[in-house]
Design a protein around this motif. Sequence first.
Motif, PDB file in Angstrom:
ATOM      1  N   PRO A 185       0.807  -1.233   0.000  1.00  0.00           N
ATOM      2  CA  PRO A 185       0.000   0.000   0.000  1.00  0.00           C
ATOM      3  C   PRO A 185       0.836   1.277   0.000  1.00  0.00           C
ATOM      4  N   PHE A 186       2.023   1.254   0.623  1.00  0.00           N
ATOM      5  CA  PHE A 186       2.876   2.440   0.627  1.00  0.00           C
ATOM      6  C   PHE A 186       3.418   2.744  -0.774  1.00  0.00           C
ATOM      7  N   ILE A 230       9.529   7.435  -7.289  1.00  0.00           N
ATOM      8  CA  ILE A 230      10.572   7.718  -6.294  1.00  0.00           C
ATOM      9  C   ILE A 230       9.992   7.778  -4.892  1.00  0.00           C
ATOM     10  N   GLY A 231       8.848   8.468  -4.741  1.00  0.00           N
ATOM     11  CA  GLY A 231       8.225   8.565  -3.418  1.00  0.00           C
ATOM     12  C   GLY A 231       7.801   7.212  -2.882  1.00  0.00           C
ATOM     13  N   GLY A 232       7.187   6.380  -3.734  1.00  0.00           N
ATOM     14  CA  GLY A 232       6.776   5.053  -3.288  1.00  0.00           C
ATOM     15  C   GLY A 232       7.950   4.169  -2.933  1.00  0.00           C
ATOM     16  N   CYS A 233       9.020   4.229  -3.741  1.00  0.00           N
ATOM     17  CA  CYS A 233      10.203   3.417  -3.447  1.00  0.00           C
ATOM     18  C   CYS A 233      10.847   3.816  -2.127  1.00  0.00           C
ATOM     19  N   LEU A 234      10.899   5.107  -1.858  1.00  0.00           N
ATOM     20  CA  LEU A 234      11.468   5.550  -0.587  1.00  0.00           C
ATOM     21  C   LEU A 234      10.612   5.116   0.597  1.00  0.00           C
ATOM     22  N   LEU A 235       9.290   5.201   0.438  1.00  0.00           N
ATOM     23  CA  LEU A 235       8.391   4.806   1.526  1.00  0.00           C
ATOM     24  C   LEU A 235       8.475   3.313   1.817  1.00  0.00           C
ATOM     25  N   VAL A 236       8.841   2.516   0.832  1.00  0.00           N
ATOM     26  CA  VAL A 236       8.972   1.072   1.046  1.00  0.00           C
ATOM     27  C   VAL A 236      10.386   0.709   1.473  1.00  0.00           C
ATOM     28  N   PHE A 237      11.378   1.263   0.789  1.00  0.00           N
ATOM     29  CA  PHE A 237      12.762   0.852   1.013  1.00  0.00           C
ATOM     30  C   PHE A 237      13.251   1.227   2.410  1.00  0.00           C
ATOM     31  N   ILE A 238      12.966   2.447   2.853  1.00  0.00           N
ATOM     32  CA  ILE A 238      13.524   2.920   4.124  1.00  0.00           C
ATOM     33  C   ILE A 238      13.054   2.073   5.305  1.00  0.00           C
ATOM     34  N   PRO A 239      11.745   1.847   5.502  1.00  0.00           N
ATOM     35  CA  PRO A 239      11.369   0.994   6.643  1.00  0.00           C
ATOM     36  C   PRO A 239      11.735  -0.468   6.448  1.00  0.00           C
ATOM     37  N   ALA A 240      11.809  -0.931   5.180  1.00  0.00           N
ATOM     38  CA  ALA A 240      12.138  -2.338   4.945  1.00  0.00           C
ATOM     39  C   ALA A 240      13.576  -2.650   5.338  1.00  0.00           C
ATOM     40  N   VAL A 241      14.493  -1.686   5.209  1.00  0.00           N
ATOM     41  CA  VAL A 241      15.893  -1.925   5.573  1.00  0.00           C
ATOM     42  C   VAL A 241      16.015  -2.264   7.056  1.00  0.00           C
ATOM     43  N   GLY A 242      15.322  -1.539   7.891  1.00  0.00           N
ATOM     44  CA  GLY A 242      15.411  -1.768   9.332  1.00  0.00           C
ATOM     45  C   GLY A 242      14.307  -2.641   9.890  1.00  0.00           C
ATOM     46  N   GLU A 243      13.640  -3.406   9.039  1.00  0.00           N
ATOM     47  CA  GLU A 243      12.519  -4.235   9.477  1.00  0.00           C
ATOM     48  C   GLU A 243      12.983  -5.306  10.469  1.00  0.00           C
ATOM     49  N   PHE A 244      12.200  -5.499  11.523  1.00  0.00           N
ATOM     50  CA  PHE A 244      12.510  -6.511  12.536  1.00  0.00           C
ATOM     51  C   PHE A 244      11.439  -7.592  12.612  1.00  0.00           C
ATOM     52  N   THR A 245      10.173  -7.206  12.588  1.00  0.00           N
ATOM     53  CA  THR A 245       9.082  -8.154  12.808  1.00  0.00           C
ATOM     54  C   THR A 245       9.031  -9.218  11.720  1.00  0.00           C
TER      55      THR A 245
END
Length: 305
Positions: A185-186, A230-245
């Motif tokens: 969705p992001f 670009i906006g969608g890729c940033l919204l997905v990539f940034i939190p996905a890098v530090g994903e823990f759950t």
Amino acid sequence: MSDAAEGHDDRSLRWLRRAVKFPYFWLLLFFLAPFLIILKISLADPVVAQPPFTPLLEWGAEGFEGLRITFSNYVFLFKDGYYGIIYLSSLKMAAIGTLLCLLLGYPMAYFIARQPPSRRHLLLLAVILPFWISFLLRVYAWIGLLNNRGVINELLLWTGVIDAPIQMLYNDFAVYLGIVYSYLPFMILPLYANLERHDLDLLDAAADLGARRWRAFVDVTLPLSAPGIIGGCLLVFIPAVGEFTIPALLGGADTLMIGRVLWDEFFVNRDWPVASAVSVVLLLLLIAPIMWFQRLQAREQETGR
């Protein structure tokens, strides 16, 4: 209360309203202040105490004695190749997950943007609907779907497609699936917001000039949708890098991502300075592409003028 006191209170309230409305106030409060705390911890030494790191300011019997700063945590990160492997693995998995979200999200956003307005709202509601359920529960539900006796394997066994259960859980495939499911969705929403504003007369003009549909899409729609991509890729990539759950629940022991390393350093090893140094380096790695994209967009706007 005297008039002077009332005037002082009015000035204080007026200053407070201006500070709250001032955008930099929120940036300082929610971004810079936590970052400075993490940076301070990363420059300390680990100790067996509460908190488990040495103080930045040293005080003695005669008062302030000086700063106690060490860069040994950063030196340790660059000397130990383990953390470099973790960073590269996290960036790789986040990049692949972002690419998959883009390949799935762009057609969906394009389809929604070309629907009648009455139907768009229902489709957007379907995109946003998963957010009404807890993120943890949504990820945890995939365990029941992907395990060897889960819904998917049982269905494939019942239909005779497979003879033995397929290992779909506790591997990189499950992590990619969780990232795409959670962050799709992001990707769709920024793309839809961009595609919905496109002037369709440009496509008609391209068709009048002899361009086929795919050519008009490549030459007109795709370049105009670059800010949404670009906006969608940033919204997905940034939190996905530090994903823990997602890697913790769906990934296996060989799934290396920085979020799990941070958890282990903070709560298992109790080495807060090293964990903070890992966080600072990760933040610097993420800020660099963001600044590059902003500079690129500013240059394109200046060129367009």
